[in-house]
Design a protein around this motif. Structure first.
Motif: not given
Length: 431
Positions: A51-64, A67-73, A166-167
């Protein structure tokens, strides 16, 4: 225990699943330990890693919601964990192959728990001490650097602040903006040029003053050396931020002691009229003041360092030079300075790298002013203080600040490596 011949390559391939190669080599204790680590690795990858690597690639899909920054971290952390896992697998495979080769060569290897503990104590104890330190350093140093690196390739600015927005990955756009957008291009060029001038002038000044005071104070004809030593250490004894704030008042254009007392005194003893100097309202004079202040703040450390080196130079060298008819200036250039540089060169280089990122004096003296050169940078801002403004102003530019940070890192690391190599600072023992 009868030890049959082993196939090293088979042992290595079996260790693709950690532990199997060790079981093949009949090292059940080590194999069980590696297998447990492998199970924990699978649990980590399934529950957090994927999930972390998928989040790093997508940086999220739904605002609010995302959290793109947390997903990047989290993704950056998982990248580091993945590298560690890969390193563990490689080490495990090499271990299985080497143990199989030792068995074939008739070399005793540990099998039982006691033998394994004894082997770890005899051969692996240093690794037990340094591995935790390396892991801590990885997450304390490498992890923040990696996060900064990733942010530099996003659009993280005042228009895109998670979780409200989103970022997105923007590639090298932040770097190209510094070259294409006139605001950032002019600001970056101005700030970088002043940063280089500041670094060279301020560092060289404090080094020259420090070496000069140490050499003069070390002369045999100088009396009351202890008193001079205490005086020279005063700038170091007082906290730097207090000194900087005091100098900020001292150089005040209208009520500062420099314009009210010092310059009128100089006008009386000099044949020229200096006049009042706009220390904090004219960029050029502000830069002059900053360089002078850093010379005052930085020379005591060089003085102490060089004083210790001078005490270790054999007096016979100077006596022989005197017999040969060498002047004091020749003694300094041929004996004193080479001896100082041979010992203190790496430390002197660090003075340049420190001042390249010397945020406190720029911020406390005049907050990077006076005036502005665009892009949120003041006329006396250096790169590090400009980054601070980019991240704290009302319209923050986090990704741009990260891009500038990477450029700073490349400049400092590259310059330091080149100079260290030229000065043979990496030669820690005689060749």
């Amino acid at each position: 225990m009868l030890e049959s011949k082993k196939n090293p390559n088979k042992a290595m391939l079996l260790s693709i699943i950690p532990g199997l190669g060790q079981f093949y080599n009949q090292q059940k204790v080590k194999g069980l330990a590696f297998l447990i680590l492998f199970i924990l690795e699978i649990i980590e990858i399934v529950s957090f890693g994927i999930p972390a690597l998928i989040g790093l690639v997508t940086l999220g899909s739904t605002p609010m919601q995302d959290h793109s920054l947390f997903m990047l971290i989290e993704g950056a952390m998982q990248v580091i964990i993945t590298v560690i896992i890969i390193g563990f697998h490689i080490a495990n495979m090499r271990d299985a192959k080497k143990v199989a080769e030792k068995i074939n060569d008739g070399i005793k290897v540990p099998y039982t728990l006691n033998e394994t503990i004894q082997a770890i104590y005899e051969f692996g104890f240093p690794y037990l001490l340094i591995i935790p330190a390396y892991l801590a350093m990885t997450f304390a140093i490498v992890f923040p650097v990696l996060v900064t690196l990733l942010i530099a390739f996003t659009n993280y600015d005042f228009k895109h602040i998670p979780p409200n927005a989103l970022l997105d990955w923007v590639g090298f756009k932040n770097f190209t903006n510094m070259a294409q957008l006139s605001t950032f291009r002019d600001a970056f060029t101005s700030v970088l040029s002043w940063t280089l001038i500041w670094t060279l002038c301020a560092s060289s000044l404090q080094i020259v003053i420090g070496i000069a005071t140490a050499v003069i104070a070390n002369q045999s004809f100088i009396k009351f050396k202890r008193i001079f030593g205490v005086i020279f250490l005063l700038p170091w004894a007082v906290p730097a931020f207090i000194t900087i704030l005091s100098f900020s008042n001292f150089f005040n254009d209208s009520i500062g002691a420099m314009n009210i007392q010092v310059i009128p005194f100089l006008n009386h003893i000099l044949p020229i009229d200096i006049g009042l100097v706009p220390w904090k309202t004219d960029p050029t004079w502000t830069k002059v003041a900053l360089i002078m202040i850093q010379g005052w703040l930085g020379f005591p450390y060089i003085y102490v360092l060089v004083s210790g080196i001078l005490q270790s130079i054999p007096a016979d060298l100077y006596e022989a030079a005197t017999v040969d008819g060498a002047t004091a200036w020749q003694k300094f250039w041929q004996i004193t300075l080479p001896m100082i540089l041979a010992v203190a060169a790496p430390t002197l280089i660090t003075q340049y790298t420190f001042n390249f990122n010397n945020f406190s004096i720029i911020y406390l003296f005049n907050n990077g002013g006076p005036g502005s050169v665009g892009g949120g940078a003041g006329s006396t801002d250096i790169l590090i203080s400009w980054i601070f403004k980019l991240t704290t102003q009302t319209s923050p530019q986090f990704s741009m600040a990260a891009a500038v940070t990477l450029i700073i890192s490349l400049i400092v690391i590259t310059t330091s490596l080149i100079v260290f190599k030229k000065l043979n600072a990496f030669n820690m023992e005689d060749e």
